[in-house]
Design a protein around this motif. Sequence first.
Motif, mmCIF file in Angstrom:
data_model
loop_
_atom_site.group_PDB
_atom_site.id
_atom_site.type_symbol
_atom_site.label_atom_id
_atom_site.label_comp_id
_atom_site.label_asym_id
_atom_site.label_seq_id
_atom_site.Cartn_x
_atom_site.Cartn_y
_atom_site.Cartn_z
ATOM 1 N N UNK A 74 0.814 -1.217 0.000
ATOM 2 C CA UNK A 74 0.000 0.000 0.000
ATOM 3 C C UNK A 74 0.846 1.265 0.000
ATOM 4 N N UNK A 75 2.165 1.121 0.067
ATOM 5 C CA UNK A 75 3.051 2.278 0.057
ATOM 6 C C UNK A 75 3.219 2.947 1.399
ATOM 7 N N UNK A 76 2.980 2.204 2.480
ATOM 8 C CA UNK A 76 3.018 2.762 3.829
ATOM 9 C C UNK A 76 4.304 2.383 4.559
ATOM 10 N N UNK A 77 4.575 3.104 5.642
ATOM 11 C CA UNK A 77 5.565 2.662 6.613
ATOM 12 C C UNK A 77 5.013 1.420 7.316
ATOM 13 N N UNK A 78 5.892 0.531 7.737
ATOM 14 C CA UNK A 78 5.444 -0.681 8.414
ATOM 15 C C UNK A 78 6.232 -0.908 9.693
ATOM 16 N N UNK A 79 5.512 -1.349 10.723
ATOM 17 C CA UNK A 79 6.140 -1.693 12.004
ATOM 18 C C UNK A 79 5.684 -3.100 12.371
ATOM 19 N N UNK A 80 6.620 -4.007 12.539
ATOM 20 C CA UNK A 80 6.317 -5.365 12.965
ATOM 21 C C UNK A 80 6.346 -5.482 14.476
ATOM 22 N N UNK A 81 5.526 -6.388 14.995
ATOM 23 C CA UNK A 81 5.476 -6.661 16.438
ATOM 24 C C UNK A 81 5.943 -8.085 16.685
ATOM 25 N N UNK A 82 6.926 -8.234 17.536
ATOM 26 C CA UNK A 82 7.525 -9.547 17.757
ATOM 27 C C UNK A 82 6.915 -10.273 18.954
ATOM 28 N N UNK A 83 7.124 -9.760 20.148
ATOM 29 C CA UNK A 83 6.764 -10.484 21.367
ATOM 30 C C UNK A 83 5.271 -10.741 21.492
ATOM 31 N N UNK A 84 4.441 -9.757 21.161
ATOM 32 C CA UNK A 84 3.004 -9.884 21.421
ATOM 33 C C UNK A 84 2.275 -10.730 20.393
ATOM 34 N N UNK A 85 2.940 -11.096 19.310
ATOM 35 C CA UNK A 85 2.220 -11.625 18.170
ATOM 36 C C UNK A 85 2.390 -13.095 17.868
ATOM 37 N N UNK A 86 1.988 -13.425 16.647
ATOM 38 C CA UNK A 86 1.938 -14.799 16.182
ATOM 39 C C UNK A 86 3.305 -15.467 16.133
ATOM 40 N N UNK A 87 4.336 -14.716 15.799
ATOM 41 C CA UNK A 87 5.645 -15.332 15.584
ATOM 42 C C UNK A 87 6.266 -15.870 16.868
ATOM 43 N N UNK A 88 6.011 -15.218 18.003
ATOM 44 C CA UNK A 88 6.486 -15.739 19.289
ATOM 45 C C UNK A 88 5.452 -16.689 19.875
ATOM 46 N N UNK A 89 4.196 -16.266 19.898
ATOM 47 C CA UNK A 89 3.105 -17.180 20.203
ATOM 48 C C UNK A 89 2.905 -17.570 21.648
ATOM 49 N N UNK A 90 3.471 -16.842 22.593
ATOM 50 C CA UNK A 90 3.208 -17.125 24.006
ATOM 51 C C UNK A 90 1.828 -16.620 24.409
ATOM 52 N N UNK A 91 1.177 -17.322 25.304
ATOM 53 C CA UNK A 91 0.098 -16.709 26.069
ATOM 54 C C UNK A 91 0.741 -15.822 27.133
ATOM 55 N N UNK A 92 -0.061 -14.971 27.759
ATOM 56 C CA UNK A 92 0.472 -14.129 28.834
ATOM 57 C C UNK A 92 1.070 -14.993 29.931
#
Length: 290
Positions: free
Chosen positions: A217-235
């Motif tokens: 879309x031509x936007x800036x992008x910020x990825x989230x590591x800890x909170x998201x799917x790639x790490x995948x921990x519950x709290x």
Amino acid sequence: MNSIATTEAQALSLAGAPNADISPLQAVIFDWAGTLVDFGSLAPTQIFVEAFATFGITITLAQARGPMGLSKWDHIHQLLQEESIASQWQTAFGYAPGHDDVDAIYARFMPMQIAKVAEFSDPIAGAPELLVWLRANGLKVGSCSGYPREVLNQLLPQAAAAGVQPDYVVAGDELDAGGRPGPYMALANVLALAVSDVRACVKVDDTVPGISEGLNAGMWTVGLSLSGNEVGYSVQEYAQAAPAEVEARVAAAEAKLKQAGAHHVVRSVADLPVVLAQIAADMRSGKTPV
């Protein structure tokens, strides 16, 4: 034992954060699960496993997480292309899986997801405070999701009651043009929010397709590591995990999101204000997302 005290402190600091110079940014567009709500992006993952199991097909949580960020029909289709899963289907039914089979699994998945998604509507630490901070600094707040509208209709009231209510929401099944990794949901936000320049938008997401969506879309992008799917921990899992294990997972997630093209990667939305200030400064110096 690990602690989430740092994340909670960041969240609390946002509530009293002063206004910042983040012009010429106009809008931030968020994903939902793993980004604003549902730490670890748990709601869709387990339901994929359970939906496939009703057809006698075994998939792992890691496999279920693989295509995360796509619309749910596309997610199921992608899973059925995986060799080990397609082989199970061939053995069970005597033919390779096709579009009708995606439809069948999707039809099984949907009521299960609708029934469960509200249980995973808790905001990620700092999300409600961040939305207040963004609006105080003059930014519009958009969002999009791989969830179908029927699922979002269950999630949104619960999230709003907890303080997470973007100005606009578009679901993964609402646009004829399709979903991620295409730019269409992000661009629908641009239109709905009356943003004058896609380069003044930041797309925030925890998945590779979501980062691709923002880039396309031509936007800036910020990825989230800890909170998201790639790490995948519950709290709870995060609180109990060994610090070395946490750091290894976060590093792998950061590398994957950066490889996908994310301009910045942070651990959660609680870290976003500093990054937005940096992006705004880059824009004032003449830099663009491309």
